[in-house]
Design a protein around this motif. Structure first.
Motif, PDB file in Angstrom:
ATOM      1  N   ILE A 145     -53.516  14.413  26.058  1.00 51.36           N
ATOM      2  CA  ILE A 145     -54.640  13.791  26.768  1.00 51.36           C
ATOM      3  C   ILE A 145     -55.547  14.823  27.435  1.00 51.36           C
ATOM      4  O   ILE A 145     -56.602  14.472  27.985  1.00 51.36           O
ATOM      5  N   TYR A 186     -56.605   6.806  27.161  1.00 51.46           N
ATOM      6  CA  TYR A 186     -56.122   6.972  28.539  1.00 51.46           C
ATOM      7  C   TYR A 186     -57.235   6.679  29.543  1.00 51.46           C
ATOM      8  O   TYR A 186     -57.028   5.943  30.526  1.00 51.46           O
ATOM      9  N   THR A 228     -57.092   3.408  32.108  1.00 48.65           N
ATOM     10  CA  THR A 228     -57.024   3.659  33.555  1.00 48.65           C
ATOM     11  C   THR A 228     -58.268   3.109  34.253  1.00 48.65           C
ATOM     12  O   THR A 228     -58.191   2.633  35.389  1.00 48.65           O
ATOM     13  N   VAL A 235     -49.935   3.775  31.081  1.00 43.33           N
ATOM     14  CA  VAL A 235     -50.794   4.187  29.968  1.00 43.33           C
ATOM     15  C   VAL A 235     -50.163   5.376  29.237  1.00 43.33           C
ATOM     16  O   VAL A 235     -50.170   5.438  28.004  1.00 43.33           O
ATOM     17  N   LEU A 236     -49.595   6.310  30.011  1.00 41.80           N
ATOM     18  CA  LEU A 236     -48.941   7.461  29.398  1.00 41.80           C
ATOM     19  C   LEU A 236     -47.748   7.017  28.549  1.00 41.80           C
ATOM     20  O   LEU A 236     -47.519   7.551  27.460  1.00 41.80           O
TER      21      LEU A 236
END
Length: 333
Positions: free
Chosen positions: A281, A291, A295, A304-305
């Motif tokens: 990312i 990402y 977010t 999200v990760l």
């Protein structure tokens, strides 16, 4: 229908406790050495007990790492059915247990086999090359931990430099770090050399490295853990194994916990995938766009990760299944 004989084996460093469980509930116990001679004695003992009827033999033992590799290879070589099961799963499935000894544990394993027969996954021992790569990978992990410990010691000694003469100890620690760096390079070169020597594994490694976020170490570990992508039927099963699959935590009307991943996981590959996702990312790619978009929508960054880690896993399985390198599609999530 052929009657089944369940043989539970509790394995330790030097010995194996084996219990044969008969269909009528009777059981018999014996102890053998954890060696090739002991494996042969175990098989002769089981066949002697089952000589009066033509039983189907089903062996089972806990996956205890290096101590259970020998019996697995022995049974696999004779094409006998066996289950190498996670110890945690066996313990959790058998209810409350008071006390512990090897003889009782072997009976517990035999009863586990009988009770869960329809759900068992019978396996074959991993190829020798993958077992060797697994041991080399473990050695690499140990060298990394030792190097980190010596680097920490250097930082501690430097704190004392102002008031004490630490030059000798600092030199010793610096020499240890250099030595470990050298050995670490040797182990990594050996892993790479052995993978290159096996054409099929090298091709799979190249396919895996075509996926964004996947480097050499992740590719190596994926090949070892999945046994060349033959151990897991699909990426979702692997995601659950690696601790990336989210699960609900609810009960009745009062308990409404947040959906989260389980702590029961292979933490080594999970940590590597986390590093791969964090590195990916930072670049201008589809993961970075995903990402930022999620977010901005209010999703928690760690959730999200975790989704990105699942994307990496699914794409690794996809390139192996298709046998073609990864190709990014514009606008793809």
């Amino acid at each position: 229908m052929q009657k089944k004989l369940f043989i539970g084996i509790d394995i330790s460093k030097l010995v194996m406790d084996a219990t044969v469980l008969f269909p009528d509930g009777r059981h018999d116990h014996h102890q053998f050495k954890n060696s090739r001679a002991g494996f042969n004695q175990l098989l002769r003992w089981v066949r002697r007990l089952s000589s009066k009827e033509a039983y189907e033999l089903i062996f089972g033992f806990e996956d205890t790492g290096v101590y259970s590799i020998g019996i697995g290879r022995f049974l696999s070589g004779l094409k006998l059915r066996f289950v190498s099961e996670n110890a945690y799963r066996i313990r959790r499935s058998m209810g409350i247990q008071r006390g512990k000894d090897d003889k009782a544990d072997s009976l517990l394993i035999a009863r586990y086999l009988k009770r869960n027969l329809e759900e068992l996954s019978f396996g074959q021992a991993a190829p020798d090359l993958l077992l060797e790569l697994g041991q080399l990978s473990s050695q690499r992990e140990r060298l990394l931990k030792e190097r980190a410990a010596h680097k920490t010691r250097i930082k501690e000694l430097k704190v004392l430099e102002g008031c004490l003469d630490m030059r000798f100890l600092l030199r010793i620690e610096a020499d240890m770090v250099r030595l470990l760096d050298k050995k670490l390079r040797e182990v990594e070169e050996e892993i790479g050399k052995r993978i290159k020597a096996q054409e099929g594994l090298q091709e799979k490694k190249e396919l895996l490295c075509s996926v964004p976020g996947v480097g050499e170490q992740i590719a190596n570990q994926m090949l070892i853990i999945t046994r060349g992508f033959t151990r897991f039927p699909d990426w979702r099963k692997f995601s659950c194994y690696a601790g990336l699959a989210p699960f609900k935590h609810t009960s009745g009307t009062s308990v409404r916990g947040r959906t989260k991943v389980s702590k029961i996981a292979n933490k080594k590959i999970k940590a590597l995938l986390t590093m791969g996702a964090l590195t990916s990312i930072k670049s201008k790619n589809e993961y970075r766009q995903y990402y930022e978009r999620k977010t901005a929508e209010g999703k928690h960054p760690m959730a999200v990760l975790n989704a990105i880690k699942n994307k990496i896993v699914s794409r690794m399985f996809a390139v192996i299944e298709r046998n073609t390198p990864y190709v990014c599609l514009q606008g793809r999530d």
